[in-house]
Scaffold this active site. Structure first.
Site, mmCIF file in Angstrom:
data_model
loop_
_atom_site.group_PDB
_atom_site.id
_atom_site.type_symbol
_atom_site.label_atom_id
_atom_site.label_comp_id
_atom_site.label_asym_id
_atom_site.label_seq_id
_atom_site.Cartn_x
_atom_site.Cartn_y
_atom_site.Cartn_z
ATOM 1 N N ARG A 51 92.660 25.852 44.474
ATOM 2 C CA ARG A 51 92.941 24.779 45.907
ATOM 3 C C ARG A 51 91.369 23.801 46.284
ATOM 4 N NH1 ARG A 51 95.074 29.510 46.354
ATOM 5 N NH2 ARG A 51 93.996 29.888 45.237
ATOM 6 N N THR A 52 89.944 24.315 45.876
ATOM 7 C CA THR A 52 88.896 23.421 45.994
ATOM 8 C C THR A 52 89.347 22.020 44.839
ATOM 9 O OG1 THR A 52 87.892 25.332 46.008
ATOM 10 C CG2 THR A 52 87.019 23.369 45.682
ATOM 11 N N LYS A 80 79.232 22.777 24.148
ATOM 12 C CA LYS A 80 78.031 22.741 22.962
ATOM 13 C C LYS A 80 76.820 22.259 23.154
ATOM 14 C CE LYS A 80 81.211 18.188 22.338
ATOM 15 N NZ LYS A 80 81.062 16.770 22.322
ATOM 16 N N ARG A 101 82.316 22.813 40.530
ATOM 17 C CA ARG A 101 82.173 24.486 40.735
ATOM 18 C C ARG A 101 81.483 24.878 39.544
ATOM 19 N NH1 ARG A 101 86.992 27.854 42.768
ATOM 20 N NH2 ARG A 101 86.581 27.378 44.586
ATOM 21 N N HIS A 129 79.766 28.039 49.605
ATOM 22 C CA HIS A 129 80.955 27.370 49.250
ATOM 23 C C HIS A 129 80.985 26.321 50.115
ATOM 24 C CE1 HIS A 129 84.777 26.163 47.659
ATOM 25 N NE2 HIS A 129 85.547 27.035 47.737
HETATM 26 N N1 CP Z 1 89.043 29.416 48.325
HETATM 27 C C1 CP Z 1 89.127 28.727 47.007
HETATM 28 O O1 CP Z 1 87.783 28.231 46.713
HETATM 29 O O2 CP Z 1 90.349 28.683 46.209
HETATM 30 P P1 CP Z 1 90.138 28.121 44.932
HETATM 31 O O3 CP Z 1 89.249 29.307 43.899
HETATM 32 O O4 CP Z 1 91.788 28.423 43.993
HETATM 33 O O5 CP Z 1 90.131 26.971 44.183
#
Ligand code: CP
Length: 308
Positions: A51-52, A80, A101, A129
């Site tokens: 999703r993100t 590396k 991320r 998040h």
């Molecule tokens: N909600 C969320 O962060 O989903 P993903 O891990 O798929 O990005």
């Protein structure tokens, strides 16, 4: 350079502004179709995501911009031994804005300290998040019409669930909200969140292991996955993973206008039968995430342009 690493980086006025822009994007998508023409988003995902990452990328395309990306820890020079600082300086030469991320807490902050373009935290370890919280806020706004006077149940892995920590940060800034923290003993909300956020702001909360007992009072139920990737041993994960499974039976004493949220991915926490209940909002939440990420990209790029 303005970056968004945690929810307190955005004021209440700015959260309202992002909601307003997202609602305008929903109503008038064509108005925004070329808003980021000529701009590039770099998505740097050193940890799995559906999703993100995809919603950031869809958001940029729908704004008329382009995307360059790193997906997976093994596919960039981080494998590396390149530092986050050097990666930030390098990507700043190619893109106009970064979404990152990483499994380590604080990594997005390090990237923001070293980049010369805005950085958005797409999840740093078990810490935070913020753009998931933006998705949650738009969902709450569209479902409940307000951010105040709500009883919010958070259920599941409240220790490692970074989306929970960010949502508590956000909703405790509005008046009259109460939290019901539903988890196994081992997966309670970390004490720094309780002390620095809930207790410091005098927000009422209760902790319980009993989901069905808590159900009748809830306006929002935020289910979460037990975060396997953050456990030190598999045995503990297997013992705790199915602690809470929401099904229609457990919803029998719920309010008729309860909003059921989940940041997803879901494993077993919500029975698929619940998906057909009008109170299930988690796939609406996915779509709302794209609109809020569009609004945030627009805001940060505009501010960066004004700085130059
Ligand atoms: N909600 C969320 O962060 O989903 P993903 O891990 O798929 O990005």
């Amino acid at each position: 350079m303005r970056s968004v690493i945690d929810i307190p980086d955005l004021s209440l006025d700015e959260l309202k502004e992002l909601i307003d822009v997202a609602m305008d994007i929903i109503a008038n998508p064509q108005k925004y179709a070329e808003a980021c023409h000529g701009k590039k988003l770099a998505t740097l995902f050193f940890e799995p995501s559906t999703r993100t990452r995809m919603s950031f990328e869809a958001a940029m395309y729908e704004l008329g911009g382009n995307v360059i990306s790193v997906t997976g820890a093994g596919t960039s020079s981080a494998a590396k031994g390149e530092s986050m600082a050097d990666t930030a300086k390098t990507v700043s030469c190619y893109a106009d804005i970064i979404a990152v991320r990483h499994p380590k807490e604080g990594s997005a902050y390090v990237m923001a300290q070293n980049a010369t373009i805005p950085v958005i935290n797409g999840g740093d370890g078990g810490h935070s998040h913020p753009t998931q919280t933006l998705a949650d806020l738009l969902t709450i706004y569209r479902e409940k019409g307000r951010f105040e006077g709500l009883t919010i149940g958070l259920c599941g892995d409240l220790k490692f669930g970074r989306t929970v920590h960010s949502l508590i940060q956000a909703m405790s800034r509005y008046n009259g909200n109460k939290f019901v923290l539903i988890s196994p003993e081992e997966l309670k909300v970390p004490s720094y969140v309780k002390k620095d956020v809930l207790q410091q702001r005098g927000i009422p909360y209760e902790q319980t292991t009993d989901l069905e007992g808590a159900m009748p009072q809830l306006d929002i139920l935020y289910m979460t996955r037990v975060q396997r990737e953050r456990f030190f041993n598999e045995e503990d994960y297997l013992r705790l993973k199915d602690s809470y499974i929401l099904n229609m039976e457990k919803l029998k004493n719920a309010k008729p206008d309860l909003a059921i949220l989940h940041p997803l991915p879901r494993v077993n926490e919500i029975s698929v039968a619940v998906d057909n209940d009008p109170r299930a909002c988690y796939f609406k939440q996915v779509l709302n995430g794209k609109y809020m990420r569009m609004a945030l990209i627009l805001k940060l790029l505009k501010e960066a342009q004004n700085e130059h």
